[in-house]
Design a protein around this motif. Structure first.
Motif, PDB file in Angstrom:
ATOM      1  N   ALA A 185       0.843  -1.202   0.000  1.00 42.13           N
ATOM      2  CA  ALA A 185       0.000   0.000   0.000  1.00 42.13           C
ATOM      3  C   ALA A 185       0.874   1.246   0.000  1.00 42.13           C
ATOM      4  CB  ALA A 185      -0.941   0.002   1.193  1.00 42.13           C
ATOM      5  N   GLY A 186       1.924   1.246   0.781  1.00 42.73           N
ATOM      6  CA  GLY A 186       2.845   2.377   0.809  1.00 42.73           C
ATOM      7  C   GLY A 186       3.629   2.505  -0.478  1.00 42.73           C
ATOM      8  N   ALA A 187       3.985   1.365  -1.080  1.00 40.41           N
ATOM      9  CA  ALA A 187       4.758   1.386  -2.317  1.00 40.41           C
ATOM     10  C   ALA A 187       3.949   1.940  -3.485  1.00 40.41           C
ATOM     11  CB  ALA A 187       5.257  -0.024  -2.646  1.00 40.41           C
ATOM     12  N   PHE A 188       2.654   1.641  -3.508  1.00 42.82           N
ATOM     13  CA  PHE A 188       1.812   2.095  -4.613  1.00 42.82           C
ATOM     14  C   PHE A 188       0.966   3.306  -4.261  1.00 42.82           C
ATOM     15  CE2 PHE A 188       2.764  -2.266  -5.793  1.00 42.82           C
ATOM     16  CZ  PHE A 188       3.191  -2.068  -7.092  1.00 42.82           C
ATOM     17  N   GLY A 189       1.006   3.740  -3.010  1.00 41.74           N
ATOM     18  CA  GLY A 189       0.317   4.955  -2.619  1.00 41.74           C
ATOM     19  C   GLY A 189      -1.173   4.811  -2.387  1.00 41.74           C
ATOM     20  N   ALA A 235      -4.017   1.789  -0.887  1.00 45.23           N
ATOM     21  CA  ALA A 235      -4.259   0.444  -0.375  1.00 45.23           C
ATOM     22  C   ALA A 235      -5.227  -0.335  -1.263  1.00 45.23           C
ATOM     23  CB  ALA A 235      -4.796   0.517   1.050  1.00 45.23           C
ATOM     24  N   THR A 236      -6.200   0.323  -1.856  1.00 40.83           N
ATOM     25  CA  THR A 236      -7.172  -0.358  -2.711  1.00 40.83           C
ATOM     26  C   THR A 236      -6.505  -0.888  -3.968  1.00 40.83           C
ATOM     27  OG1 THR A 236      -8.902   1.098  -1.878  1.00 40.83           O
ATOM     28  CG2 THR A 236      -9.382  -0.118  -3.893  1.00 40.83           C
ATOM     29  N   VAL A 237      -5.661  -0.083  -4.582  1.00 41.82           N
ATOM     30  CA  VAL A 237      -4.945  -0.512  -5.785  1.00 41.82           C
ATOM     31  C   VAL A 237      -4.002  -1.662  -5.441  1.00 41.82           C
ATOM     32  CG1 VAL A 237      -3.252   0.197  -7.527  1.00 41.82           C
ATOM     33  CG2 VAL A 237      -5.134   1.711  -6.913  1.00 41.82           C
ATOM     34  N   ALA A 238      -3.301  -1.550  -4.335  1.00 44.95           N
ATOM     35  CA  ALA A 238      -2.381  -2.601  -3.925  1.00 44.95           C
ATOM     36  C   ALA A 238      -3.131  -3.906  -3.660  1.00 44.95           C
ATOM     37  CB  ALA A 238      -1.607  -2.169  -2.679  1.00 44.95           C
ATOM     38  N   ALA A 239      -4.276  -3.834  -2.994  1.00 44.88           N
ATOM     39  CA  ALA A 239      -5.068  -5.032  -2.714  1.00 44.88           C
ATOM     40  C   ALA A 239      -5.561  -5.674  -4.003  1.00 44.88           C
ATOM     41  CB  ALA A 239      -6.241  -4.689  -1.805  1.00 44.88           C
ATOM     42  N   ALA A 240      -5.998  -4.861  -4.960  1.00 46.81           N
ATOM     43  CA  ALA A 240      -6.473  -5.394  -6.239  1.00 46.81           C
ATOM     44  C   ALA A 240      -5.342  -6.070  -7.008  1.00 46.81           C
ATOM     45  CB  ALA A 240      -7.087  -4.281  -7.075  1.00 46.81           C
ATOM     46  N   MET A 241      -4.167  -5.458  -6.999  1.00 44.48           N
ATOM     47  CA  MET A 241      -3.021  -6.050  -7.691  1.00 44.48           C
ATOM     48  C   MET A 241      -2.621  -7.379  -7.060  1.00 44.48           C
ATOM     49  SD  MET A 241      -0.739  -2.670  -8.517  1.00 44.48           S
ATOM     50  CE  MET A 241       0.703  -3.632  -8.798  1.00 44.48           C
ATOM     51  N   LEU A 242      -2.545  -7.394  -5.728  1.00 45.96           N
ATOM     52  CA  LEU A 242      -2.187  -8.634  -5.036  1.00 45.96           C
ATOM     53  C   LEU A 242      -3.229  -9.719  -5.268  1.00 45.96           C
ATOM     54  CD1 LEU A 242      -0.777  -7.295  -1.673  1.00 45.96           C
ATOM     55  CD2 LEU A 242       0.453  -8.525  -3.452  1.00 45.96           C
ATOM     56  N   ASP A 243      -4.497  -9.339  -5.290  1.00 48.52           N
ATOM     57  CA  ASP A 243      -5.558 -10.301  -5.537  1.00 48.52           C
ATOM     58  C   ASP A 243      -5.373 -10.973  -6.894  1.00 48.52           C
ATOM     59  OD1 ASP A 243      -8.082 -11.597  -4.925  1.00 48.52           O
ATOM     60  OD2 ASP A 243      -8.921 -10.314  -6.511  1.00 48.52           O
TER      61      ASP A 243
END
Length: 59
Positions: free
Chosen positions: A8-12, A14-22
């Motif tokens: 979340a910190g790397a991509f700024g 948390a929603t985008v990071a969660a979607a990418m990880l998913d």
């Protein structure tokens, strides 16, 4: 690779990071590996050599 908590910190966002990880981890098997990195062993050797040289000059 950053831990999933740090994405979340790397991509700024948390929603985008969660979607990418998913999408990345869908149907994936995740294996945690502890210990020294085989890939970075040469880098670590160079860093240790430089550190020893700097410490010798400072002492």
């Amino acid at each position: 690779m950053p831990a999933p908590d740090d994405w979340a910190g790397a991509f700024g966002d948390a929603t985008v990071a969660a979607a990418m990880l998913d999408r990345l981890l869908h149907r994936a098997a995740v294996a945690g590996i502890d210990g020294p990195s085989y890939r970075l062993r040469n880098h670590q050797t160079q860093a240790d050599t430089i550190r020893k040289g700097v410490n010798a000059r400072v002492s």
